[in-house]
Design an enzyme around this catalytic site. Structure first.
Site, PDB file in Angstrom:
ATOM      1  N   ASP A 168      38.348  -9.121   2.193  1.00 14.81           N
ATOM      2  CA  ASP A 168      39.205 -10.225   1.791  1.00 14.81           C
ATOM      3  C   ASP A 168      40.032 -10.529   3.040  1.00 14.81           C
ATOM      4  O   ASP A 168      40.881  -9.724   3.428  1.00 14.81           O
ATOM      5  CB  ASP A 168      40.131  -9.809   0.641  1.00 14.81           C
ATOM      6  CG  ASP A 168      40.967 -10.973   0.176  1.00 14.81           C
ATOM      7  OD1 ASP A 168      41.506 -11.697   1.032  1.00 14.81           O
ATOM      8  OD2 ASP A 168      41.095 -11.172  -1.041  1.00 14.81           O
ATOM      9  N   HIS A 169      39.767 -11.669   3.655  1.00 11.30           N
ATOM     10  CA  HIS A 169      40.345 -11.852   4.995  1.00 11.30           C
ATOM     11  C   HIS A 169      41.878 -11.947   4.973  1.00 11.30           C
ATOM     12  O   HIS A 169      42.508 -11.832   6.012  1.00 11.30           O
ATOM     13  CB  HIS A 169      39.690 -13.020   5.730  1.00 11.30           C
ATOM     14  CG  HIS A 169      40.202 -14.375   5.336  1.00 11.30           C
ATOM     15  ND1 HIS A 169      39.750 -15.049   4.247  1.00 11.30           N
ATOM     16  CD2 HIS A 169      41.145 -15.167   5.896  1.00 11.30           C
ATOM     17  CE1 HIS A 169      40.386 -16.204   4.156  1.00 11.30           C
ATOM     18  NE2 HIS A 169      41.246 -16.301   5.143  1.00 11.30           N
ATOM     19  N   HIS A 212      42.503 -13.624  -2.691  1.00  7.22           N
ATOM     20  CA  HIS A 212      43.653 -13.722  -1.785  1.00  7.22           C
ATOM     21  C   HIS A 212      44.992 -13.605  -2.523  1.00  7.22           C
ATOM     22  O   HIS A 212      45.875 -12.856  -2.123  1.00  7.22           O
ATOM     23  CB  HIS A 212      43.629 -15.050  -1.027  1.00  7.22           C
ATOM     24  CG  HIS A 212      42.327 -15.305  -0.329  1.00  7.22           C
ATOM     25  ND1 HIS A 212      41.558 -14.295   0.179  1.00  7.22           N
ATOM     26  CD2 HIS A 212      41.660 -16.460  -0.049  1.00  7.22           C
ATOM     27  CE1 HIS A 212      40.465 -14.814   0.744  1.00  7.22           C
ATOM     28  NE2 HIS A 212      40.506 -16.127   0.610  1.00  7.22           N
TER      29      HIS A 212
HETATM   30  C1  BG6 Z   1      38.765 -19.004   1.959  1.00  8.73           C
HETATM   31  C2  BG6 Z   1      38.487 -20.086   0.951  1.00  8.73           C
HETATM   32  O1  BG6 Z   1      38.504 -17.743   1.407  1.00  8.73           O
HETATM   33  O2  BG6 Z   1      40.132 -19.076   2.343  1.00  8.73           O
HETATM   34  C3  BG6 Z   1      38.818 -21.462   1.540  1.00  8.73           C
HETATM   35  O3  BG6 Z   1      37.125 -20.040   0.561  1.00  8.73           O
HETATM   36  C4  BG6 Z   1      40.220 -21.479   2.067  1.00  8.73           C
HETATM   37  O4  BG6 Z   1      38.619 -22.474   0.578  1.00  8.73           O
HETATM   38  C5  BG6 Z   1      40.487 -20.295   2.977  1.00  8.73           C
HETATM   39  O5  BG6 Z   1      40.390 -22.688   2.791  1.00  8.73           O
HETATM   40  C6  BG6 Z   1      41.955 -20.206   3.344  1.00  8.73           C
HETATM   41  O6  BG6 Z   1      42.120 -19.241   4.331  1.00  8.73           O
HETATM   42  P1  BG6 Z   1      43.374 -19.289   5.310  1.00  8.73           P
HETATM   43  O7  BG6 Z   1      43.230 -18.046   6.130  1.00  8.73           O
HETATM   44  O8  BG6 Z   1      43.258 -20.569   6.082  1.00  8.73           O
HETATM   45  O9  BG6 Z   1      44.583 -19.284   4.432  1.00  8.73           O
END
Ligand code: BG6
Length: 491
Positions: free
Chosen positions: A176-177, A239
């Site tokens: 989960d990034h 997230h």
């Molecule tokens: C991804 C989603 O996991 O996270 C995207 O699939 C979203 O839809 C993105 O734009 C948001 O990531 P960050 O790091 O820009 O908040």
């Protein structure tokens, strides 16, 4: 490292740049090589040129030529159909052998599945069937799964049980990034590395918590995936739940992966699962119409490339959640996420209760500035504490002021993709920042009733918020009926 989906967007935008930054900072061993696997048939040389061009583009002018050449040498490629091509996995095996011999690499392999989730089970099965995940002589084999992990509770369970039949949980890394973001990791340090916040971090002092993950971007070129997923699936069980669990968890007994994840899982178990009636009164969905963002006109969701013109998919979701445990009983957690909102902004706001008594004339209690701590996740990264102070002058009047800690100002700017720490942790076998099977399933358990009700009752009045706004009016009403409001002016 074997990357499935090597010619895809994630590889060029995030994975290669992340590996580059790791190498630059001395976190990659000399004995390291990458085998890219994609559907296209490309020679090693073609793939190398392509990936090096991308690296130069995404790392920018600062890319160090020697380091780029180091990557060029250590990159191999093989192509074919992941599910049909019988020879592909034999070829991956021989590429790995070749790389290990050439660069004196111990036979430790990790496989990154940057492929559509529909291929997770097949690719994992084939990796195992070809013996590539067998650990022997102290060598390790690990598999990283990109999100989304399933599209509901049933599919997540099925996938978990499939991969757990052929791999051990300690070989599985569900990414989960958000957990790669410094400011997200800092929630734990802020809470458990200081002694002054924890005593007030509970129902006795906290009025409510607001979590906002707002994006100004629209669906971009991802309608194929997004229109089937929607905002809730795309952002909440992953997230947003990471932000909730880190904010709400009890101090773990240690920073061992399972000690931390046990506490996160306990929070998820305490989140109330809604009945269909409760879903209706505690959730709001929205879809963006046309509007203006940063002075530029932008189209409605239904007019975006590849989006069906009558799409019912939500691009905004808001929920009021309750964590039914000793610490948080009665403290609502309001969460919202949406595309094409006024600006990109992610934060966790802890709103404290008002002072109990009006001591100052001319300042009725409703106007007393209440205290809040805001954990700014992005794009501005930092922490601020808001409190009341006397406005200078002969009468006692109160105004709100902020004490701010700004990451970049204090520690300087560091360029990163957010994947560095996660790749590094996988290599050292630390799964703390990865989701465990039970966490994934608990998250789906919480959102499933909402998905079910939303599917059963078609959305009415879509599009219901203008691009460039803060979402649908119903989301304001969700808080207004509790006498609260979203805090939109957090800078
Ligand atoms: C991804 C989603 O996991 O996270 C995207 O699939 C979203 O839809 C993105 O734009 C948001 O990531 P960050 O790091 O820009 O908040």
């Amino acid at each position: 490292m074997v990357i499935f989906g090597a010619t895809g967007d994630l590889t060029k935008r995030k994975l290669y740049p992340a590996l580059y930054y790791l190498a630059r900072d001395g976190y990659l061993p000399e004995g390291f090589a990458i085998v890219g696997v994609g559907r296209q048939e490309l020679s090693d040389e073609d793939f190398r040129s392509q990936i090096i061009d991308d690296l130069n583009e995404f790392v920018g002018d600062s890319a160090d030529k020697e380091l780029v050449d180091w990557f060029r040498e250590r990159t191999l490629y093989t192509g074919g159909d992941f599910d049909k091509d019988k020879e592909l996995f034999d070829d991956i095996g021989s590429r790995l052998e070749k790389a290990c011999d050439e660069f004196s690499i111990p036979r430790n392999f990790f496989f990154y599945l940057a492929v559509p989730p529909s291929l997770f089970a097949t690719v994992t099965t084939l990796i195992c069937r070809h013996g590539l995940a067998e650990e022997s002589n102290g060598e390790w084999r690990r598999v990283i799964f990109e999100k989304p992990f399933g599209r509901d509770l049933a599919s997540a369970k099925e996938l978990n049980s499939h991969i757990l039949r052929i791999l051990n949980e300690r070989q599985i890394f569900r990414i989960d990034h958000y957990l790669g973001k410094e400011t997200v990791q800092n929630i734990l340090v802020f809470r458990f590395g200081n002694s002054i916040f924890e005593p007030i971090w509970n129902r006795n002092y906290v009025d409510h918590v607001q979590i906002t993950v707002a994006e100004d971007l629209g669906v971009e070129q991802r309608a194929g995936y997004y229109d089937n997923a929607g905002a809730l699936r795309d952002m909440v069980p992953n997230h947003i739940f990471q932000l909730i669990t880190l904010t709400a968890m009890e101090p773990p007994a240690s920073f061992e992966a399972d000690a931390v994840r046990d506490e996160q899982e306990k929070v998820l178990q305490a989140v109330k699962t809604y009945s269909p009636e409760e879903v209706l009164s505690n959730s709001v969905r929205g879809q963006y119409g046309a509007g203006t963002i940063a002075g530029e006109p932008v189209p409605a969701y239904r007019d975006e490339e590849d989006v069906p013109e009558n799409s019912e998919t939500e691009t905004y979701a808001a929920l009021k959640l309750s964590i039914d445990n000793w610490r948080w009983a009665g403290v609502p957690f309001y969460v919202r996420t949406g595309k094409r909102m006024e600006r990109k902004h992610t934060s966790v706001m802890i709103q404290f209760k008002k002072a109990p008594f009006v001591l100052f004339r001319n300042t009725p209690v409703e106007k007393l500035t209440t205290n809040r701590i805001v954990l700014h996740i992005q794009p501005d990264e930092g922490i601020s504490l808001h409190f009341g102070a006397k406005v200078p002058g002969p009468v006692v009047r109160m105004g709100g002021v902020d004490m701010d800690f700004d990451y970049a100002e204090h520690f300087g700017e560091t360029v990163s993709t957010g994947y560095e720490r996660l790749l590094y942790d996988c290599m050292i076998g630390d799964a703390t920042l990865f989701q465990r099977a039970d966490m994934v399933e608990s998250s789906w358990r919480i959102v499933s009733p909402v998905l079910d009700v939303w599917e059963a009752i078609p959305a009415r009045g879509f599009p219901n918020y203008e691009s460039g706004s803060w979402g649908p009016e119903e989301a304001d009403e969700l808080l207004a009926k509790d006498g609260r409001s979203w805090k939109n002016d957090i800078e």
